[in-house]
Design an enzyme around this catalytic site. Structure first.
Site, short mmCIF file in Angstrom:
data_model
loop_
_atom_site.label_atom_id
_atom_site.label_comp_id
_atom_site.label_asym_id
_atom_site.label_seq_id
_atom_site.Cartn_x
_atom_site.Cartn_y
_atom_site.Cartn_z
N LYS A 98 0.76 -1.17 0.02
CA LYS A 98 0.21 0.09 0.02
C LYS A 98 0.90 1.22 0.08
O LYS A 98 1.59 1.42 0.86
CB LYS A 98 -1.06 0.03 1.21
CG LYS A 98 -1.85 1.14 1.37
CD LYS A 98 -2.80 1.21 2.31
CE LYS A 98 -3.69 2.34 2.51
NZ LYS A 98 -4.62 2.38 3.54
N LYS A 139 -2.10 -1.57 -3.95
CA LYS A 139 -2.86 -0.34 -3.95
C LYS A 139 -2.24 0.98 -3.85
O LYS A 139 -1.25 0.82 -3.27
CB LYS A 139 -3.64 -0.38 -2.53
CG LYS A 139 -4.72 0.86 -2.41
CD LYS A 139 -5.17 0.40 -0.83
CE LYS A 139 -6.14 1.82 -0.69
NZ LYS A 139 -6.65 1.84 0.87
C1 PBG Z 1 -7.41 3.58 5.48
C2 PBG Z 1 -7.67 3.38 4.12
C3 PBG Z 1 -7.34 4.37 2.90
C4 PBG Z 1 -8.03 3.65 2.03
C5 PBG Z 1 -8.56 2.36 2.44
N1 PBG Z 1 -8.47 2.21 3.57
C6 PBG Z 1 -6.92 5.43 2.71
C7 PBG Z 1 -5.73 5.76 3.65
O1 PBG Z 1 -4.85 5.10 3.74
O2 PBG Z 1 -5.41 7.21 3.83
C8 PBG Z 1 -8.35 4.26 0.54
C9 PBG Z 1 -9.07 3.83 -0.23
C10 PBG Z 1 -9.33 4.66 -1.46
O3 PBG Z 1 -8.85 5.81 -2.08
O4 PBG Z 1 -10.24 4.47 -2.39
N2 PBG Z 1 -6.63 2.86 6.25
#
Ligand code: PBG
Length: 329
Positions: A200, A254
């Site tokens: 991520k 992601k």
């Molecule tokens: C938070 C989380 C995020 C997303 C999923 N879980 C955002 C972040 O890490 O700030 C992003 C999903 C998206 O942008 O569609 N733990």
């Protein structure tokens, strides 16, 4: 791979009719590949549009149950819940995150009772419950790892108790997967899957999501001490390897489209189920261009998802899931 010379080889031959094109098509996108992320909020029979994500709303639990029913009827195998938590419930200790009756756990129970055939995925990270918007516990300005893992394990157990089928740890703390897997086994939840957000990235593509869960205004600083540097690729492989060894059943890359190289590397190097998350910013860009008539929305939607299948992904989390399912039906 070898190719002959012209005219023995004419690539246009196998493109000359829809039947031939179907025969030589290398990858397929199916409704079976989709996980639909939805946003939930408190209240009854109501919804609030998310301005930066046209077509997406935060749903009250009763409406989320209806959405789950529709998704199951469309053949979508899984739905993923993200809660919008009232600011009054956000604290520095994040206790609401593992309350058995928090919004996510109530929604999970309601959906599993009404639509047992759909798999419910939940998110494990403290950001919706944290007064400072971070995924881990903050002490003197530092996001502390090990104490956060303890909190995340409590969250995981509460979600498994509520009936979640797939836990999605999106927090990027070290050691969380092993700790959660051990706790799940000890609690008798040996069939609860972990889909680890393994690779991520610290991405600006999450902007609209943070609006949707009400974390944008609260976030102090950035997430660079736990999420990945967009410049790195080898590190993603090490993280995926680590999470699989610690007990993840599936792993995620992601965001999606800007990180297709990571999707491809991951599926080639591990042979484990790799999921891509087509995140909120990707959705917003496609929707905005489509709504302005600048691109052909339905075609771009399918093309953007086909790319993940071509890269070897087992499936995709996408806000387009119901639209795609209808297009494929
Ligand atoms: C938070 C989380 C995020 C997303 C999923 N879980 C955002 C972040 O890490 O700030 C992003 C999903 C998206 O942008 O569609 N733990």
């Amino acid at each position: 791979m070898s190719i002959g010379s012209f005219p023995a080889t004419r690539f246009r031959r196998a493109k000359s009719s829809p039947a031939l094109r179907r025969l030589v098509r290398e990858t397929a996108l199916s409704t079976d590949d989709l996980i639909w992320p939805i946003f939930i909020r408190a209240g009854d029979d109501d919804e609030t549009p998310v301005p930066s994500m046209p077509g997406v709303s935060r749903l009250t639990i009763d409406r989320a149950v209806k959405a789950a029913r529709d998704a199951a009827d469309l053949g979508i195998p899984a739905i993923c819940l993200f809660p919008y938590i009232d600011t009054a419930l956000k604290t520095e200790t994040c206790d609401e995150a593992w309350s058995p009756d928090n919004l996510t756990n109530r929604a999970t129970r309601a959906i599993k009772a009404a639509v047992p055939e759909i798999a419910v995925m939940t998110d494990i990270a403290l950001d919706p419950y944290n007064i400072n918007g971070h995924d881990g516990i903050v002490r003197d300005g530092v996001i502390v790892n090990d104490e956060s893992v303890e909190a995340l394990v409590k969250m995981a157990l509460a979600q498994a108790d509520a009936g979640a089928d797939i836990l999605g740890p999106s927090d990027m703390m070290d050691g969380r997967i092993g700790a959660m897997r051990a706790a799940l086994e000890a609690a008798g939840h040996s069939n609860v899957c972990i889909l680890s957000y393994a690779a991520k990235y610290a991405s600006a593509f999450y902007g609209p999501f943070r609006d949707a869960v009400g974390a944008s205004g609260l976030l102090t600083g950035d997430k660079n001490t736990y999420q990945m540097d967009p410049a790195n690729s080898d590190e993603a492989m090490r993280l995926i390897d680590r999470d699989l060894r610690e007990g993840a059943d599936m792993v995620m890359v992601k965001p999606g489209m800007p990180y297709l190289d990571i999707c491809q590397r991951a599926s080639t190097e591990f042979g484990a189920p790799v999921f891509a998350y087509q995140v909120s910013g990707e959705y917003a860009m496609i929707r905005a261009a489509a709504d302005n008539g600048w691109v052909d929305g339905p075609r771009i939607m399918v093309e953007s998802l086909m790319a993940f299948k071509r890269a070897g992904c087992a499936g995709i989390l996408t806000y387009f899931a119901p639209d795609v399912a209808r297009a494929l039906a």
